[in-house]
Design an enzyme around this catalytic site. Structure first.
Site, short mmCIF file in Angstrom:
data_model
loop_
_atom_site.label_atom_id
_atom_site.label_comp_id
_atom_site.label_asym_id
_atom_site.label_seq_id
_atom_site.Cartn_x
_atom_site.Cartn_y
_atom_site.Cartn_z
N ARG A 14 0.77 -1.16 -0.04
CA ARG A 14 0.14 -0.05 -0.02
C ARG A 14 0.78 1.19 0.08
O ARG A 14 2.24 1.04 0.38
CB ARG A 14 -0.93 0.15 1.24
CG ARG A 14 -1.94 -1.06 1.30
CD ARG A 14 -3.04 -0.91 2.59
NE ARG A 14 -4.04 -1.79 2.53
CZ ARG A 14 -4.01 -2.96 3.22
NH1 ARG A 14 -2.83 -2.88 4.11
NH2 ARG A 14 -5.00 -3.68 3.41
N GLY A 15 0.26 2.27 -0.13
CA GLY A 15 0.74 3.65 0.14
C GLY A 15 1.94 3.67 -0.73
O GLY A 15 2.08 3.53 -1.94
N ASP A 58 6.59 -10.91 8.23
CA ASP A 58 7.19 -9.81 9.03
C ASP A 58 8.56 -9.36 8.45
O ASP A 58 9.60 -10.25 8.63
CB ASP A 58 7.38 -10.43 10.38
CG ASP A 58 8.06 -9.28 11.34
OD1 ASP A 58 8.22 -8.30 10.75
OD2 ASP A 58 8.19 -9.93 12.67
N ALA A 85 8.88 -0.64 4.90
CA ALA A 85 7.72 -1.30 6.21
C ALA A 85 8.01 -0.17 7.58
O ALA A 85 8.99 0.04 7.85
CB ALA A 85 8.13 -2.56 6.35
N SER A 137 11.90 10.00 7.58
CA SER A 137 10.99 10.77 7.89
C SER A 137 11.52 12.03 8.35
O SER A 137 12.53 12.06 8.92
CB SER A 137 10.00 10.53 8.78
OG SER A 137 9.29 11.28 9.18
N TYR A 150 8.41 6.42 16.75
CA TYR A 150 8.61 6.62 15.36
C TYR A 150 9.76 7.55 15.03
O TYR A 150 10.59 7.14 14.19
CB TYR A 150 7.38 7.20 14.66
CG TYR A 150 7.33 6.99 13.12
CD1 TYR A 150 7.13 6.20 12.39
CD2 TYR A 150 7.44 8.56 12.56
CE1 TYR A 150 7.17 6.24 10.99
CE2 TYR A 150 7.63 8.50 11.17
CZ TYR A 150 7.32 7.48 10.53
OH TYR A 150 7.20 7.57 9.16
N ILE A 183 2.98 12.93 3.25
CA ILE A 183 2.52 12.02 1.90
C ILE A 183 0.97 11.84 1.82
O ILE A 183 0.78 10.78 2.93
CB ILE A 183 3.77 11.05 1.41
CG1 ILE A 183 5.11 11.26 1.69
CG2 ILE A 183 3.17 10.34 0.14
CD1 ILE A 183 5.44 12.41 0.80
N THR A 185 -1.38 9.17 1.16
CA THR A 185 -1.63 7.90 0.76
C THR A 185 -3.13 7.50 1.44
O THR A 185 -3.73 8.23 2.07
CB THR A 185 -0.78 7.01 1.90
OG1 THR A 185 -0.80 7.44 3.33
CG2 THR A 185 0.61 7.51 1.27
#
Length: 258
Positions: A14-15, A58, A85, A137, A150, A183, A185
């Protein structure tokens, strides 16, 4: 006839990850293994395309990344690996036990470590170089409040990027990162859809204000940057963290902005 080059993209269902997969497949000499923890995220993969293979598992488990590398090498020499991921979990250090906080950090850091370890070993065993791109990020440098796990993991991923570039440059292995701003998504769209209309509109306006280009980015724009860093066109770029953020990280808070 050119030899097919293979790539692995984690979180590719995704994204941003899916956009990277789509961009790589635009080149006729590429094949891609899409690794995603959610089997439903792989449902869009057409079963008839031999250049596109899905794997559920994973990305932080080196047995799974090893399987992804096996699948890629069955399609062609492994040329690149994208560690995309990620897990988004907010936490505050004064309300979460350190063990839980560390687990949240590891959930984001482990896929980059496992993916990079697998890629480096396979590149070296094959006797050729390769390229790794880690997705970071703007929060690695300027965290958002509450996003400690994060932001900490992304800062570590940028350190990992530089260390790998230094350690394995002599083997022809290039390692770079892209540091993303906001972004658009499916995830961000779902988040806004779940908010009251006035709150969603406020968030959209705030995101536009945070980025000097006046808008969040599009996943296809990230994909172009990743494809460049994987390509021979960036053959002397390694150990770099490329902002793909509409100048968000370059923007300083202006006390007179309001």
């Amino acid at each position: 006839m050119s030899t097919v080059r293979s790539f692995v993209v984690t979180g590719g269902g995704r994204g941003v990850g899916r956009a990277v997969v789509t961009r790589l497949l635009r080149d006729d000499d590429t094949a891609v293994v899409v690794l995603d923890h959610d089997p439903a995220a792989l449902s869009w993969l057409p079963s008839t395309r031999t250049r596109l293979v899905g794997l559920s598992g994973d990305a932080g488990d080196d047995r799974v990344t090893g399987r992804a590398a096996d699948l890629a090498e069955a399609l062609g020499p492994l040329a690149g690996w994208v560690n995309n991921a990620a897990v988004f979990r907010d936490a505050w250090i004064d309300s979460v036990p350190p063990s839980e906080l560390l687990a949240h950090i590891v959930a984001n850091l482990a896929p980059a470590v496992a993916g990079s370890a697998t890629a480096v070993r396979r590149f070296r065993a094959a006797g050729h170089g390769g390229a790794i791109v880690n997705v970071s990020s703007h929060q690695a440098q300027r965290p958002v409040r509450g996003a400690l796990p994060y932001a900490t993991a992304k800062a570590a991923i940028e350190g990992l990027t530089r260390a790998l570039a230094v350690d394995h440059g002599p083997h022809g292995i290039r390692v770079n990162a892209v540091a993303l701003g906001s972004i658009d998504t499916e995830r961000s769209e779902a988040y806004l859809a779940a908010r009251p209309p006035d709150e969603a509109a406020r968030i959209v306006d705030e995101l536009a204000r945070l980025h000097p280009l006046g808008r969040p980015g599009d996943a296809t724009e990230v994909a172009e940057a990743v494809a460049f860093l994987l390509s021979p066109a960036s053959s002397f770029i390694s150990g770099a963290v490329l902002p793909v953020d509409g100048a968000r990280a370059a923007r300083g808070a202006d006390p007179e902005a309001r």
